[in-house]
Structures are given as structure tokens and as C-alpha cells.
Design an enzyme around this catalytic site. Structure first.
Site, mmCIF file in Angstrom:
data_model
loop_
_atom_site.group_PDB
_atom_site.id
_atom_site.type_symbol
_atom_site.label_atom_id
_atom_site.label_comp_id
_atom_site.label_asym_id
_atom_site.label_seq_id
_atom_site.Cartn_x
_atom_site.Cartn_y
_atom_site.Cartn_z
ATOM 1 N N GLU A 275 0.857 -1.161 -0.080
ATOM 2 C CA GLU A 275 0.180 0.014 0.000
ATOM 3 C C GLU A 275 0.943 1.242 -0.044
ATOM 4 O OE1 GLU A 275 -3.503 0.196 -0.335
ATOM 5 O OE2 GLU A 275 -2.989 -1.890 -0.951
ATOM 6 N N TRP A 278 1.678 1.609 -3.483
ATOM 7 C CA TRP A 278 0.858 2.018 -4.509
ATOM 8 C C TRP A 278 0.770 3.619 -4.207
ATOM 9 C CZ3 TRP A 278 -2.277 0.426 -8.066
ATOM 10 C CH2 TRP A 278 -3.369 0.886 -8.597
ATOM 11 N N TRP A 306 -20.927 11.077 -20.454
ATOM 12 C CA TRP A 306 -21.158 11.580 -19.014
ATOM 13 C C TRP A 306 -22.690 12.170 -18.834
ATOM 14 C CZ3 TRP A 306 -18.381 8.335 -16.517
ATOM 15 C CH2 TRP A 306 -17.167 8.325 -16.855
ATOM 16 N N ASN A 341 -10.686 2.800 2.983
ATOM 17 C CA ASN A 341 -10.527 2.567 1.554
ATOM 18 C C ASN A 341 -11.494 1.844 0.805
ATOM 19 O OD1 ASN A 341 -8.443 2.713 -0.580
ATOM 20 N ND2 ASN A 341 -8.518 0.578 -0.354
ATOM 21 N N TRP A 359 -15.894 11.130 -13.779
ATOM 22 C CA TRP A 359 -15.035 10.879 -12.637
ATOM 23 C C TRP A 359 -14.418 12.114 -12.097
ATOM 24 C CZ3 TRP A 359 -9.946 12.443 -12.987
ATOM 25 C CH2 TRP A 359 -9.443 12.468 -14.331
ATOM 26 N N TRP A 382 -9.059 7.775 -8.796
ATOM 27 C CA TRP A 382 -10.467 7.994 -9.419
ATOM 28 C C TRP A 382 -10.452 7.479 -11.031
ATOM 29 C CZ3 TRP A 382 -15.294 9.201 -8.188
ATOM 30 C CH2 TRP A 382 -15.600 9.620 -7.127
#
Length: 476
Positions: A275, A278, A306, A341, A359, A382
Site C-alpha cells: 500500500e 501504491w 457522461w 478505503n 469521474w 479515480w
């Protein structure tokens, strides 16, 4: 009487004394150290501004305990810092590097300007285990797949040990005359508290170095061993809660890594380190793509149809979608500036897939409301949810909020914490209150899951053609 010119340490997102390379190097010069922060009014707002305000107060209080202070100046850094150098006669400026596009541009310009005027400028790493340009493929290109990136990063090693806090700092005290506009360190915090909106943030967080160390120790002593198993369950105290402390530099990844790897090897340790990886990966992506938060990394999505639905977006923002897990997460975010998360992924997927909203709407809302907001992780995550970015989940992979709710909050403990109007429902009913006849004060679903799924898939088919056989995944 000989007056020794000071050196300036310009603090930005590094409110700590330990493992602060810029501060250590400044102290080692033997000159008086002037600790400064420059408040650019356009730089921060909302939740991150609250964190910043409290961090300024608490870091100033910490420095005052050792005889110093944090001197806060207001205005654009490109104007304030050169003026401050001129007013104090500072012979050198020290800072820890930042990697966001605006910060890099400002720092590059200021470094050139100050050096041209004869002032030494020294910058240092510290916010990451590896600076964003250092982990590259054999051909020198940035990685687009996390697994390959993290393997390369681990092979490169993490050899830089954290620095101890300087034992003694000779602080400089500048004369008030001739300085750029100055303000008390507590001003921003008082301004934010006056809004009344930040009460929940005040209850949830204490933004300082000591709290970061305490939270790290509690996590390593408690939840780390079962982190890989428990981290997806929002009702369990299984995550580290370190993300805002890392974002604001109250603790560094090197400090976290050193403390974590001192523990016995376990699946929890490996997952926790991944993590951290990431987060590193996100910064490497942002370095290569400065438009990460504003442009699809996969340009085929530029034609996505969208929907413009302000009422639905508002319902999502306020935790009024009628889907309890989504609403619990959004209310936790509004109250505390943080969201678990797993629930972040579910809530983000709901906005993009169920509501078919761009998004970037979600990215902007999280930027306003997260205390751990940073442009790398927020933008990349996102785009991951939306299927538009690197190593992204396919667009046709929709997280079913009902399946996610039953799987990761089976008894509704998390939902009851944040959606108290549902507290009287059974463990089964709490996931689908509309099937129990509804609850006064709680909305019906703003969209039916099956219809939303078909709408999203239709939009995808129009963009890319038919979904591959067996490719649709509604389990999340």
C-alpha cells in the site's frame, strides 16, 4: 558585535523535526535557522486547509518548546521568499522537494531566481521512498503496471535510513521591520474553526508529529498482523490511519518502513508495504502525466456520454443516495475528512457507474473534503475506478453496493455508525431498507441498480462496442 546571517528552512508539507533532511542540513551549517511557512491563499481550501491550519499551530507550538517558532508569511511564494531573503540577509535557503506540477514549477523558478541573486538553495528528498523519476523500465520509461513498478522499486532497495531530529537548533529571530506580510501561526486554524464545519475534523484528528508516531506505533502493535485479512472491513479498526500524516509530512515513508520491517514478516506486513508502494506508484504516474486529475489517461474515454445530474451528485455528496454503504462512507467523509478505503472504491464506483457522472466531479469533491487529499493518489484512484487510467479496473466492472455491503459490513455495524436512522433495522434489512418498507427520514434509492447497470453498459457499448463474453462482473 558580529551579526551572523541566518539560513532559511522553508516548510511546506513536512511538519516534523525528525527525518527532515532540509532542517538537518540547515542546522549543520551552524548558522541561525529561520523556520518559515508561506501561506498562498489560492493553495488550499476546505478539509486540507483545516489540517494545514492546525498543523501550523501545533508545529509552531512544538518549535517554541525548544526556543524557536514557525514564522508564517502570507502571499505568493514567488514574491514572499525572495523578499524574505532580502529582508533578513539569509545566505541560504533549504527545503524538501515536492512533486506536484505547481509545486515543481514554483520551486524550479525560485531556485533559479535565488541562485542568480547569490543565495544558495539546497533541496532534499523525503516525501517518498523513491523520487518519482527514479523507478523506470529498462528503456527509461515510466511503469504503467503497479506490480512491475513495485517489484522494480523493491529491487532498487530502500536503503536511506531516517534521520534523527536535530538535538539542538539555534533559531534565528528576524526583526519585524521590512518583512513581507506576516501572520500568527494560529490564524488559519481559528478561521476554519469559526465556520463550525470543522467540528468533526477536530474530534477525529490531531495534526502533529507526535500523533503520527503514536498512530504508527498503535497500528504496528495491533492491526498489522491481520491487516491483509481485515483491511476491507470498514467496521474493524484494521487500517493504519496514517494517510493524512504521510500527506502532510508529519511522518515519512522511510520512518514507516523502518518501523514496520522491524516486525516479523507476515502477510499483513507485505500487504501494508504494498500500500505504501501504491502511493509511490501514484506519484510516479503524476510526474509523467501532470494532467492526471483533469484528463483521461485513456483518450478513448474522451467521448464517454457522461450525464449532467446536479441533484444526483448532491445526493451522493451528502450521503442521501438510498444505498446505505455508499451513504455511510460519504457521511464519514463529510464528518471526519476521511473514508475507509474499501468504501471509497464503492462510493466512487457508484458515482461513475451507477450515476454515469464524470469521474472528475468525484475527484474534485474528494479534493475538497479529504484531509489526506493529494493530487497523485486522488487522481490515479479515480481514474482506476472509472477505467480511464493506468492499470484501471475495466469500465464494465461495476461494484454492486448491495453485494459489497453484505460482504464487508455483514452486520451493518459501520452503516449504523454513520447512518443512525437505520439503526433499528435487522442485520439483513439494513442493506436494503426499501425492502423493509422504508425508514422515515431515509431516502429511497435514487437509481435502481439493475437499470443503472444497463445504462452504464449501454454507454460503454456505444463507446467501445459490445462487452466481451463473460467480461461483466457485478460482484465488485
Amino acid at each position: 558585535m558580529v551579526v551572523t546571517s541566518p539560513v532559511i528552512v522553508w516548510f511546506r508539507q513536512d511538519f516534523r523535526r525528525a527525518d527532515n533532511a532540509a532542517l538537518t542540513a540547515a542546522v549543520e551549517t551552524g548558522a541561525p535557522v529561520l523556520c518559515v511557512y508561506i501561506l498562498d491563499e489560492a493553495a488550499e481550501q476546505d478539509a486540507v486547509r483545516w489540517w494545514l491550519g492546525r498543523a501550523l499551530e501545533l508545529f509552531d507550538a512544538d518549535l517554541r518548546q525548544t526556543g524557536g517558532a514557525l514564522h508564517v508569511f502570507r502571499g505568493p511564494a514567488s514574491q514572499v521568499l525572495p523578499a524574505l531573503v532580502a529582508a533578513t540577509g539569509a545566505r541560504a535557503v533549504f527545503w524538501n522537494r515536492r512533486y506536484d506540477p505547481d509545486g515543481r514549477e514554483t520551486d524550479t523558478r525560485l531556485k533559479a531566481l535565488l541562485k542568480a541573486g547569490g543565495t544558495s538553495v539546497r533541496s532534499f528528498p523525503g516525501a517518498l521512498l523513491h523520487e518519482p523519476w527514479t523507478i523506470r523500465t529498462r528503456t527509461g520509461q515510466p511503469y504503467h503496471v503497479f506490480g512491475a513498478y513495485w517489484r522494480a522499486a523493491c529491487q532498487a532497495g530502500h536503503e536511506r535510513p531516517p534521520l534523527p531530529a536535530p538535538e539542538r537548533i539555534a533559531f534565528a529571530t528576524p526583526a519585524r521591520s521590512g518583512l513581507p506580510p506576516v501572520m500568527e501561526a494560529g490564524t488559519v486554524g481559528r478561521e476554519m474553526r469559526a465556520t463550525g464545519w470543522t467540528d468533526g475534523l477536530e474530534e477525529a484528528w490531531r495534526p502533529d508529529e507526535a500523533s503520527a508516531r503514536e498512530r504508527l506505533a498503535q497500528f504496528l502493535d495491533g492491526a498489522l498482523d491481520e491487516y491483509a485479512r481485515d483491511r476491507d472491513f470498514p467496521a474493524r479498526p484494521a487500517t493504519s490511519g496514517l494517510s493524512p500524516f504521510l500527506r502532510w509530512g508529519h511522518v515519512t515513508p522511510a520512518q514507516v518502513r523502518q518501523a514496520a520491517v522491524a516486525r516479523p514478516a507476515s502477510g499483513g506486513l507485505a500487504k501494508f508495504m504494498a500500500e505504501l508502494g501504491w502511493r509511490e506508484f501514484a506519484w510516479s504516474v503524476l510526474f509523467a502525466r501532470p494532467d492526471l486529475a483533469s484528463r483521461n489517461l485513456r483518450p478513448e474515454f474522451d467521448g464517454m456520454p457522461w450525464r449532467n445530474d446536479p441533484d444526483a451528485v448532491r445526493a451522493w455528496q451528502r450521503g442521501r443516495t438510498g444505498y446505505p454503504l455508499v451513504d455511510a462512507g460519504m457521511r464519514q467523509l463529510w464528518r471526519t475528512g476521511w473514508m475507509h478505503n474499501r468504501v471509497r472504491m464503492v462510493a466512487a464506483s457508484f458515482l461513475v457507474k451507477h450515476l454515469l457522472v464524470d469521474w472528475r466531479e468525484g475527484e474534485r469533491w474528494f479534493a475538497r473534503t479529504l484531509v489526506d487529499y493529494d493530487p497523485a493518489s486522488n487522481g490515479m484512484n479515480w481514474q482506476w475506478v472509472a477505467g480511464t487510467g493506468v492499470e484501471a479496473a475495466p469500465f464494465f466492472r461495476m461494484m454492486n453496493p448491495l453485494i459489497q455491503s453484505r460482504k464487508f459490513d455483514p452486520s451493518g455495524v459501520y452503516i449504523r455508525d454513520w447512518v443512525p436512522e437505520l439503526a433499528g433495522l435487522s442485520d439483513t434489512e439494513i442493506h436494503t431498507p426499501w425492502l423493509a418498507g422504508g425508514v422515515d427520514g431515509y431516502p429511497a434509492p435514487i437509481v435502481v441498480h439493475e437499470a443503472a447497470r444497463e445504462r452504464a453498459l449501454s454507454a460503454w457499448r456505444a463507446l467501445r462496442g459490445p462487452v466481451e463474453e463473460g467480461g461483466y462482473n457485478d460482484a465488485g
